[in-house]
Design a protein around this motif. Structure first.
Motif, PDB file in Angstrom:
ATOM      1  N   ALA A  97       0.791  -1.182  -0.131  1.00 28.97           N
ATOM      2  CA  ALA A  97       0.106   0.011   0.097  1.00 28.97           C
ATOM      3  C   ALA A  97       0.724   1.174   0.059  1.00 28.97           C
ATOM      4  N   ALA A  98       1.888   1.284   0.659  1.00 30.64           N
ATOM      5  CA  ALA A  98       2.993   2.316   1.025  1.00 30.64           C
ATOM      6  C   ALA A  98       3.412   2.611  -0.676  1.00 30.64           C
ATOM      7  N   ASP A  99       3.827   1.547  -1.371  1.00 27.08           N
ATOM      8  CA  ASP A  99       4.202   1.861  -2.715  1.00 27.08           C
ATOM      9  C   ASP A  99       3.404   2.391  -3.548  1.00 27.08           C
ATOM     10  N   GLU A 100       2.112   1.950  -3.651  1.00 26.43           N
ATOM     11  CA  GLU A 100       1.081   2.266  -4.409  1.00 26.43           C
ATOM     12  C   GLU A 100       1.068   3.835  -4.129  1.00 26.43           C
ATOM     13  N   LEU A 101       0.840   4.091  -2.633  1.00 28.18           N
ATOM     14  CA  LEU A 101       0.615   5.394  -2.069  1.00 28.18           C
ATOM     15  C   LEU A 101       1.682   6.538  -2.900  1.00 28.18           C
ATOM     16  N   ARG A 102       2.799   5.960  -2.890  1.00 22.85           N
ATOM     17  CA  ARG A 102       4.010   6.920  -3.403  1.00 22.85           C
ATOM     18  C   ARG A 102       3.844   7.154  -4.741  1.00 22.85           C
TER      19      ARG A 102
END
Length: 315
Positions: A270-275
């Protein structure tokens, strides 16, 4: 509102405790032991002498199995009480629930034959606790369409060669090729290469060209078709493994909860997608600023949110 928050917190605590119990190896080992005990009881009941002599003991053991399965399914339901849809989204959970609850249905409970079949279905519940077995069963199910096509092609080849065998060898070998059914049975057995040498020698006694008949049939039926079937099964097995891995990832994301007293932190995916989304928004803002270049004569329109956007673009 506070009552709803308190109720939701209580469900989360109960689900966390039930999940903690389900994740213990002792829990899985205990359920598998009860499943094996149920299978042993079914086998013992096939011996009339033992079932009569130890009837009361077998009934008590059966009631114990039903109670153990009911407790197990209740714990697993409790583990999904904060997200009940996730429980019914898994076909294995639905299968287990139907098998266990069937012991309490009046009509099924009174029908001995149906009850034994449902008790036999409990043995298949072993797949719930053995991921590799679950993958194999899913692969078998996904390979059924390809297997049906394989059977159709195989039946067509068998029919054509049976007709040719009846035309060529019915007069000389009526025992094996006297009718279409006998010719089909003979060729079906030859598909396993059993008795192929005797069949070839008998065919050569009729005509030397019979070697073409047997060689082409063995090539198509025993090599090509069998390898096609193996390819279908392997492809279905790979798809089943991918489905199992995707289901495990979804289960981990759904079941993840932040530690008590800490703010929720995004998972790595989820963090990668948010970035990536933040980078896309920044790129879009840069393009808008480039279009609002003062040299083009278009004055930028300042709004209340413009300073905030400018600060975001600067970062």
């Amino acid at each position: 509102m506070p009552d709803l928050i308190e109720a939701y917190s209580g469900r989360r605590r109960l689900a966390a405790r039930c999940r903690h119990v389900c994740e213990k190896p002792v829990f899985s080992l205990g359920v598998i032991s009860v499943i094996l005990l149920n299978a042993v009881l079914l086998g013992i009941e096939t011996y009339s002498g033992l079932s009569v002599e130890y009837g009361d003991l077998l009934d008590s053991a059966e009631r114990f199995c039903v109670a153990a399965f009911s407790l197990e399914i209740l714990i697993r339901l409790g583990a999904h009480i904060d997200r009940p849809k996730a429980f019914f989204r898994d076909p294995w959970n639905v299968f287990d629930l139907l098998v266990v609850s069937s012991a309490f249905v009046p009509f099924l409970r009174e029908n001995t034959t149906l009850l034994r079949l449902l008790r036999l279905a409990r043995v298949l519940r072993t797949a719930q606790f053995m991921p590799q077995l679950r993958v194999l069963l899913v692969a078998v199910g996904r390979s059924l369409p390809g297997t049906v096509s394989f059977l159709f092609v195989g039946a067509l080849i068998l029919y054509v060669y049976a007709m040719i065998g009846w035309i060529c060898f019915a007069g000389h070998d009526p025992e094996h090729y006297g009718s279409l059914g006998r010719a089909g049975l003979t060729l079906f057995l030859l598909m396993t290469l059993e008795g192929l040498g005797d069949a070839v020698h008998a065919g050569l006694a009729v005509s030397p060209f019979s070697i073409l008949f047997y060689a082409s049939y063995v090539l198509l039926a025993s090599f090509v078709l069998v390898n096609v079937l193996i390819g279908v099964v392997l492809n279905a097995l790979e798809e089943a493994r991918e489905m199992e891995a995707a289901a495990n990832r979804t289960e981990q994301v759904t079941a993840w909860q932040p530690p008590a007293g800490h703010a929720a932190q995004p998972l790595p995916e989820a963090a990668d997608e948010l970035r990536l989304r933040i980078a896309a928004v920044r790129s879009a803002l840069d393009d808008m600023e480039a279009q609002l270049d003062p040299t083009s004569g278009a004055a930028p329109v300042m709004t209340a949110s413009s300073p905030a956007r400018a600060s975001v673009g600067a970062r």
